[in-house]
Every structure is written in C-alpha cells, then in structure tokens.
Design a protein around this motif. Structure first.
Motif, short mmCIF file in Angstrom:
data_model
loop_
_atom_site.label_atom_id
_atom_site.label_comp_id
_atom_site.label_asym_id
_atom_site.label_seq_id
_atom_site.Cartn_x
_atom_site.Cartn_y
_atom_site.Cartn_z
N THR B 25 0.86 -1.18 0.00
CA THR B 25 0.00 0.00 0.00
C THR B 25 0.90 1.23 0.00
O THR B 25 2.11 1.11 0.11
CB THR B 25 -0.90 0.02 1.24
OG1 THR B 25 -0.06 -0.11 2.38
CG2 THR B 25 -1.90 -1.10 1.20
N GLU B 27 1.67 5.15 1.58
CA GLU B 27 1.42 6.24 2.52
C GLU B 27 2.31 7.40 2.12
O GLU B 27 3.54 7.26 2.10
CB GLU B 27 1.85 5.86 3.95
CG GLU B 27 1.03 4.81 4.61
CD GLU B 27 1.70 4.39 5.93
OE1 GLU B 27 1.22 3.41 6.49
OE2 GLU B 27 2.68 5.04 6.36
N THR B 29 4.37 10.41 2.80
CA THR B 29 4.98 10.90 4.04
C THR B 29 5.34 12.39 3.94
O THR B 29 5.44 13.06 4.94
CB THR B 29 6.24 10.09 4.38
OG1 THR B 29 7.02 9.94 3.19
CG2 THR B 29 5.85 8.72 4.88
N ARG B 64 1.89 11.32 -5.73
CA ARG B 64 3.08 10.60 -5.29
C ARG B 64 4.35 11.12 -5.98
O ARG B 64 5.43 11.06 -5.43
CB ARG B 64 2.90 9.12 -5.63
CG ARG B 64 3.24 8.20 -4.52
CD ARG B 64 2.82 6.78 -4.80
NE ARG B 64 3.10 6.33 -6.15
CZ ARG B 64 2.18 5.96 -7.02
NH1 ARG B 64 0.91 6.02 -6.70
NH2 ARG B 64 2.51 5.54 -8.21
N TYR B 410 7.24 9.02 -0.06
CA TYR B 410 6.16 8.14 0.36
C TYR B 410 6.73 6.79 0.75
O TYR B 410 7.89 6.49 0.48
CB TYR B 410 5.09 8.00 -0.74
CG TYR B 410 5.54 7.42 -2.05
CD1 TYR B 410 5.51 6.05 -2.29
CD2 TYR B 410 5.99 8.25 -3.07
CE1 TYR B 410 5.91 5.53 -3.50
CE2 TYR B 410 6.39 7.73 -4.30
CZ TYR B 410 6.35 6.37 -4.50
OH TYR B 410 6.75 5.85 -5.69
#
Lengths: 181, 429
Positions: B25, B27, B29, B64, B410
């Motif tokens: 997955t 995330e 950051t 992203r 990320y």
C-alpha cells in the motif's frame, strides 16, 4: 578389523601431533598464553564440548580423550567478531583450535565456514565483509594444518541475521562465522 | 489464471500466481511545497459500478510524484466529465492550474476511458484521448493516462506504467523464507516470481524489462540467475567459488557486470550473457563490488574500500582508469546513476545512520534525501524523478521512495515480513 586398528593408531598419532601443534601455535600467537591455557584452550571444554576436556594434559590421556574428541565435531560452532573487524578474538582461538584438531583427525570431514555481518551497511558490501571474516577463520585453520580441501567459505552477509533488531547486542550476535559440517 | 510449478534445484517457482499476492500500500509521508495544483474530477461511468476508481488512481499517481498537489474531492463543487462542461472560473477560484476530466464506459472487450486535460488559466484543452483497456487492465489504463498528463505538464516522460521488483524475507538464521516479487510501481498487482528458504537478493531488470537477474542461495551457495519474468524460464549463469553477486545489466542488455571473488577477493567482472565469457574489470586486494553501468555503457561505477572505508569509483572501460567519485563522509556505497548520467544516488552514512543521498557529479555536492536511520538499496525510476529504496518502519523493512529533489516522499508498507531490495524497472511501453 585390521583396518580399524590401523585407523586408530593413525588417529592417535595425529591427535598427538595436533596437541603439539596447537600448543606451539597458541604460544606464537599470544605470548602470554602458557601451555596449560593453550591445552585447556581446548577450553572447548568450557565452551560446551565436554568430551574434549583433559586432552593433551599428557600423552596417555590425549590417547584416549583424543580419540573421543576427534571423533566428534566440536559443539561450539559459532564465533563472534568485533564491529568492522575480521580478526579472530583471542577468546575464540580455542574454539578454532578444537575444530582444527577435529578436521585434521578426520581427513574426510568437510566444513563450510559461513560468514555473517550485522545489518548495518549495504547488502553486497556486507557480503564481501562476511567473506573476509570466514576467510580469516579459514587462514587460521590452515595455519593449524587443516587441508584447504576440507574448507569452504560461503558468505551470507547480512541475509541470515541470528537476531533481529538494531540494538548493539543484536548487532554483536549477528557478526559471526558459523561452522557448518 | 496460470499456475506453473517447477521444481528446480529444490526451489519452488510460482508464476503469475494470485495465490502469492502481497500487494504494497502507499502512505504519502511528505508532499512537495512546489507541487502544481491540479484537480482530477471523478470520472463519470453511466451509473455503472467499476472495479477501479480511475480518477483516484490518476490523482494518487500524480500526488506521489511530488510534482502535483491534487485537490481533495470534497473541495470540488462541480463534477464535469468533459471539457465542454468545464466552468473555468470555479476552478480558478480554487487556485487549480490544471483539470482532468473523463468518462469510463464498458466496451465489448473491456473498458473505454476518455479523458481530457484542461489548462485552467489558459482556458484550453491540452490533451484529449480515448483509451481502450482490457477487462483486467483498468488500472493499467489509469497509469497510462497518468503518464500522458505528467508529460504534458512537466515535459518529463511519466513512469507510472513501470514495475518494481523486490524481495521479502521472514524469520531468522536457519529458519527463513525469502521471495522475489514484481509489482506495479504503485505496489499493486504483485506476483511472486521465486520463493526459497535460502537468501535472494540484488534483483536487476534487463533494459528491455523482460528479465530479472538476481542472486539466489538455493544451492546453499550464492549464484546468479537470469529469469524471464513472463514465462518463469531461467538459467544459472554464474556459480563460481566464493561470491557471485551484484548483477547489473549493460544498457544494451548483452552483458552483465557482477562481483566475483573466485580469484581471491571480490572484484568486478563483466560477463557476455550469450557466450558467458568473462572479462575482469578490477584487480585489487580490497573489496570491489556493487557495479552499475553508466547510461552510455562506457563506464561502470562500483563500491571499493581501497581507500579504507567504502567509497564509490568510476571505471572507464577500455582505459583501465579508476576515478574516485565520493569524498563526503566515510561510507558511500551502492551507487546508481540517473538516466542522464549526471547524478549519483547512493547509500551514505551520516551521524544519524544510513540514508539515501544524491551527488551532483559536476559540482560534487552531496545532499541527503531520506530521513530514517536504516535506508539502503536506492533504485532510480527510469525518468529520473524518483528513487525507491529500502527503509525501516518499526522493526520491519519497508520500501520508501523520495523525489530526486528530496521534496516529496512516500512509503509502501507491506502487511507482513520484511520488504527490501527494490529495483525499479525500465520503461515498459
């Protein structure tokens, strides 16, 4: 039957030679080592290979204990290294001496010296550092008279950590060479 | 769904197997402070429920990258699905510079995606296209659209339709399980390509994106293998005494640089893949490892501790000349060059552990890009905009990515086990 007794005689002769060899090597590597410590250094006894204790205190016991000892693979099969070092720590010399004796007495025995590092640094560079450690053990054993044909080095780098985690203690347990017979 | 099982030297090979999915997955950051505001309006679908939210995939891809800051959906008052319906004033008021609208419909053999990219301030359409996607290719279609939008706005070719390879590991010491996976660049559609109880490391994509070279210990010795990703067909190509490591494809795909210690200590060699002929590149009593090719194929960079600690050097092929490239700090290793060959990415040790760093080869200036203490294995996206690497979250290995300018980052956490050794594929289309 005939062959067995010949083999036994040979084993005794070899084990005596081993005792002589390790005493002199121990002395040459570390001047502070007295004979007693070098022999007891087969402190493999303390390190777990109880059957080896007493080897070489005199010729007679070397005869009997030696046979026993040389017939079995020493139980301590892992030695540890300092950070960024491939030098054998003095406390582990006795372990290597016991393996050298076993290997000389058992010419058909082969061992893989598996070199490991902690997980700091890059993987392929650690692969090379692990090989350096295992080669350092290999050289020690060869100096002890073990045939190079009995020894193989395989580095695992940081791929097979003994302990996970980033503590100093975990790192110390991961920097090791293991004897895989 | 095709599942082929081949026992080869005791290793189980699972191909194209949905049994072995371990998707990652994402995330985010850190978002870039220079990201361009864009709105990707949910695509209309004639009231049909679709297996994928195409606009969301596009929006996530763009975010992203660090180049775009997508407008949250709940801030969209209007939901146009074609350029004709766009009321520019609304989007200007939201400070949106670009707008993506579209429509997905079912077609006989899958889906049809129609999208348009609008320039809000210029009030004009920049792109418009109909894309057909197979029945299970809706995500691939969304990645393709993302690539087109990214390139239209930034001028840089998009790398959203690429893949990553990575290794997972579980357990310790004698009781471990390793696996090699490939997945889409966003972590979806993972496929296990190899599993073994012995270590797997250093996956490297061939320049055509069809093969992986990697190191496997499945024979209880390290050896280098080359495997076709599509068919699973593979061959052991290097199993010399000692280290067989760090395979790296030449840009023409005909040679593999590698680390071998068969001649005493780890040195760099180049193997001609078809003839298996070896050429020794370095010959030094130090450690030489981690080779990587310059994009022009004329030189190799590698890690060497010839000066004491590990530093990165460049060997110009044919000349025998080695030039030291890194001088900042006492640990710089596993270099990778940007696609233009002008930037070096590497693992750099600072006072705060190991990070991914970037060095401009012209100025020599080094900039640390990542933030954790245990970052390694940087691999550069084929368009040079992102670097994927291995990092840690808690005590688990996860993949992280950072933009080449360090502004956006990320993570790609996995549900279980350690994930490490990412390798970003070349462009695949």
């Amino acid at each position: 039957m005939h062959f067995k007794s010949y083999a036994r005689t040979l084993a005794i002769a070899v084990s005596l030679a081993v005792v002589a060899g390790c005493t002199s090597t121990g002395g040459s590597r570390d001047g502070t080592m007295d004979d007693g410590r070098a022999n007891g250094g087969v402190g493999t006894g303390t390190a777990g290979a109880g059957q080896v204790s007493g080897t070489g205190t005199n010729g007679v016991s070397a005869d009997r204990a030696g046979q026993q000892a040389d017939g079995r693979i020493p139980e301590v099969r892992t030695i540890y290294f300092d950070f960024d070092r491939d030098t054998i720590r003095s406390e582990f010399e006795s372990v290597l001496v016991a393996h050298a004796r076993y290997l000389r007495s058992n010419g058909n025995a082969r061992v893989v010296l598996q070199g490991h590092t902690d997980e700091r640094g890059t993987r392929e560079y650690n692969m090379a550092l692990g090989e350096r450690r295992a080669n350092s053990v290999k050289r020690f054993l060869e100096v002890q008279g073990v045939s190079p044909s009995q020894l193989e080095v395989v580095s695992y780098g940081e791929e097979r950590l003994a302990v996970r985690g980033n503590s100093e203690d975990a790192h110390a347990q991961n920097r090791r060479v293991m004897f895989a017979y | 769904m095709k599942v082929i099982m081949t026992t080869w030297l005791g290793v189980l090979l699972l191909l194209a197997s949905s049994l072995a999915q371990a998707d990652l997955t994402i995330e985010i950051t850190r978002g870039s402070d220079r990201a361009t505001p864009i709105a990707v309006v949910p695509f209309s679908a004639d009231g049909e429920s679709l297996p994928e939210d195409v606009a969301q995939i596009i929006s996530d891809n763009l975010e992203r990258s660090g180049y775009f800051a997508p407008l949250p959906r709940d801030a969209m008052y209007d939901r146009p699905s074609s350029g004709d319906e766009v009321r520019y004033g609304q989007w200007r008021a939201l400070d949106v510079r670009y707008l993506v609208v579209g429509h997905v419909s079912r077609a006989s053999d899958g889906y049809s995606i129609r999208y348009e990219l609008m320039d809000v301030s210029g009030q004009r359409r920049m792109l418009g296209e109909n894309v057909s996607a197979g029945g299970n290719e809706l995500r691939a279609g969304a990645h393709y659209v993302s690539d087109q939008i990214f390139e239209a706005v930034t001028g840089i070719r998009g790398a959203f339709s690429t893949r990553i390879a990575y290794v997972t590991a579980q357990g310790t010491d004698q009781d471990m399980q390793f696996a090699l996976y490939v997945a889409d660049a966003d972590g979806h559609n993972s496929q296990q390509v190899l599993s073994s109880r012995e270590p797997i490391l250093s996956p490297a994509w061939s320049p055509d994106g069809r093969k992986l070279a990697y190191v496997s210990f499945e024979t209880e010795r390290p050896a280098i293998y080359v495997q076709e990703v599509g068919t699973g067909q593979r061959a052991q190509i290097a199993s010399f005494d000692g280290i067989n490591g760090a395979p790296a494809w030449s840009p023409d795909g005909r040679r593999l640089a590698m680390t071998l210690s068969k001649d005493g200590q780890p040195d760099i060699y180049v193997m001609d893949v078809s003839s298996r002929n070896l050429e020794r590149i370095t010959n030094n009593s130090s450690i030489d490892t981690e080779p990587a090719w310059a994009p022009d194929g004329r030189s190799l960079i590698f890690t060497s501790d010839r000066s004491g600690g590990p530093q990165i050097y460049r060997h110009t092929l044919g000349s025998g000349q080695n030039e030291r490239l890194t001088f900042t700090g006492n640990y710089n290793a596993r270099g990778r060059l940007s696609p233009d060959g002008e930037t070096l990415f590497m693992v750099h040790r600072s006072n705060n552990g190991f990070q991914v760093a970037r060095q401009d080869l012209g100025s020599g200036r080094l900039v640390v890009l990542s933030e954790s203490r245990w970052d390694e294995s940087p691999s550069v996206a084929p368009n040079g905009t992102m670097v994927i690497f291995a990092t840690q979250q808690g005590n688990n290995g996860v993949l992280g990515a950072v933009s080449a300018d360090g502004r956006a980052s990320y993570r790609l956490p996995s549900a279980s086990g350690d994930v490490r050794e990412p390798a970003w594929s070349p462009f695949l289309n």
